[in-house]
Design a protein around this motif. Structure first.
Motif, short mmCIF file in Angstrom:
data_model
loop_
_atom_site.label_atom_id
_atom_site.label_comp_id
_atom_site.label_asym_id
_atom_site.label_seq_id
_atom_site.Cartn_x
_atom_site.Cartn_y
_atom_site.Cartn_z
N LEU A 1 0.83 -1.20 0.00
CA LEU A 1 0.00 0.00 0.00
C LEU A 1 0.86 1.25 0.00
O LEU A 1 0.60 2.20 -0.76
N VAL A 2 1.89 1.28 0.83
CA VAL A 2 2.78 2.43 0.90
C VAL A 2 3.38 2.73 -0.47
O VAL A 2 3.37 3.87 -0.95
N GLU A 3 3.88 1.70 -1.14
CA GLU A 3 4.55 1.91 -2.42
C GLU A 3 3.57 2.17 -3.56
O GLU A 3 3.95 2.75 -4.58
N PHE A 4 2.31 1.80 -3.38
CA PHE A 4 1.30 2.18 -4.37
C PHE A 4 1.18 3.70 -4.43
O PHE A 4 1.03 4.28 -5.51
N TRP B 1 1.89 7.74 9.75
CA TRP B 1 3.27 7.63 9.31
C TRP B 1 3.43 6.73 8.07
O TRP B 1 4.50 6.65 7.51
N MET B 2 2.37 6.05 7.66
CA MET B 2 2.49 5.16 6.51
C MET B 2 2.72 5.96 5.22
O MET B 2 3.62 5.68 4.44
N VAL B 3 1.87 6.95 4.98
CA VAL B 3 2.03 7.86 3.85
C VAL B 3 2.01 9.27 4.43
O VAL B 3 0.95 9.89 4.55
N PRO B 4 3.17 9.78 4.84
CA PRO B 4 3.21 11.07 5.54
C PRO B 4 2.52 12.19 4.74
O PRO B 4 2.70 12.32 3.54
N GLY B 5 1.71 12.96 5.46
CA GLY B 5 1.01 14.06 4.82
C GLY B 5 -0.17 13.63 3.96
O GLY B 5 -0.68 14.43 3.18
#
Length: 254
Positions: free
Chosen positions: A152-155, A211-215
């Motif tokens: 998910l993060v890298e998506f 913190w997974m996808v900051p902002g």
């Protein structure tokens, strides 16, 4: 009637993300649980403790599950929206909630607790854990492992560097705990499955686990959200790998 992309976005973007209760995701996401049962193990340790400290307690949901609370019990939390939630839940159990910024030093004397616990800390300050533990005391923690939910993060963020993917590795936790003077007595690791069943679940998760996808905001990532929504509509889910580890360490008697 099936909810549209706009319906799901509006719903997930308006719901409160205070506390650390993920019950809103029931029916929208599933998460495989580690085999060791952290709350059960934590409750067992609490039953035998005389003074306990729960670090980064969130809304106190996990700690409140302990049937027996030590005579002295303290919990810390840094995120302001969580503090009143934790206080309302824990104060009736006799647990003091302390606002703390999750950076050294902890606002407690040395050798103060015979049990320190923490579920999913952002960072474990091993030297501080050692300092506040009484000789013979135990630190018990379930932590997020390396590259957790990184599909998910890298998506959203694209491929991450090797050093980022390796962050929070259990081998490093063991090394840091040992360097701080603790004796690691148990380490268990697990690779688990998390499934997001609609785009609302993804939005809620990223709003809550900041913190997974900051902002992260819907407005900033609306096109990627539309793309992911189409994938979930086609496949019925979006699957990611969750990593967890359980670590138990003790402060030597001498």
């Amino acid at each position: 009637m099936r909810k549209t992309f706009d319906d799901l976005v509006a719903e997930a973007n308006s719901v409160s993300v205070d506390g650390w209760d993920f019950s809103w995701l029931e029916g929208r996401a599933t998460e495989e649980r580690p085999p060791w049962g952290y709350q059960r193990v934590m409750a067992d340790r609490m039953a035998g403790a005389t003074a306990s400290l729960d670090l980064q307690t969130g809304g106190g949901e996990v700690l409140a599950g302990a049937e027996i609370i030590p005579p002295l019990a303290v919990a810390t939390e840094s995120w302001p929206p969580n503090l009143p939630v934790a206080a309302a839940r824990l104060h009736p159990r006799g647990i003091v909630v302390v606002s703390d910024n999750d950076e050294p030093p902890l606002p407690f004397a040395g050798d103060a607790f015979d049990l320190v616990t923490s579920r999913h800390p952002l960072k474990a300050w091993w030297e501080e854990v050692y300092r506040v533990l009484a000789p013979g005391g135990t630190y018990l923690s379930q932590q997020v492992g390396p590259a957790s939910v990184f599909e998910l993060v890298e998506f959203f963020l694209g491929p991450q560097p090797v050093e980022v993917r390796r962050g929070r590795h259990w081998d490093d936790a063991v090394a840091e705990a040992t360097t701080a003077g603790l004796e690691v007595v148990e380490l268990q690791t697990a690779y688990l499955k998390t499934e997001f069943l609609d785009i609302g679940a993804v939005i809620y998760f990223l709003r809550k686990v900041i913190w997974m996808v900051p902002g992260f905001t819907v407005e900033s990532y609306v096109e990627k959200l539309r793309e992911l929504h189409a994938i979930i509509e086609r496949d019925g889910k979006f699957t990611a790998t969750t990593t967890r580890f359980l670590i138990e360490a003790r402060k030597p008697l001498a």
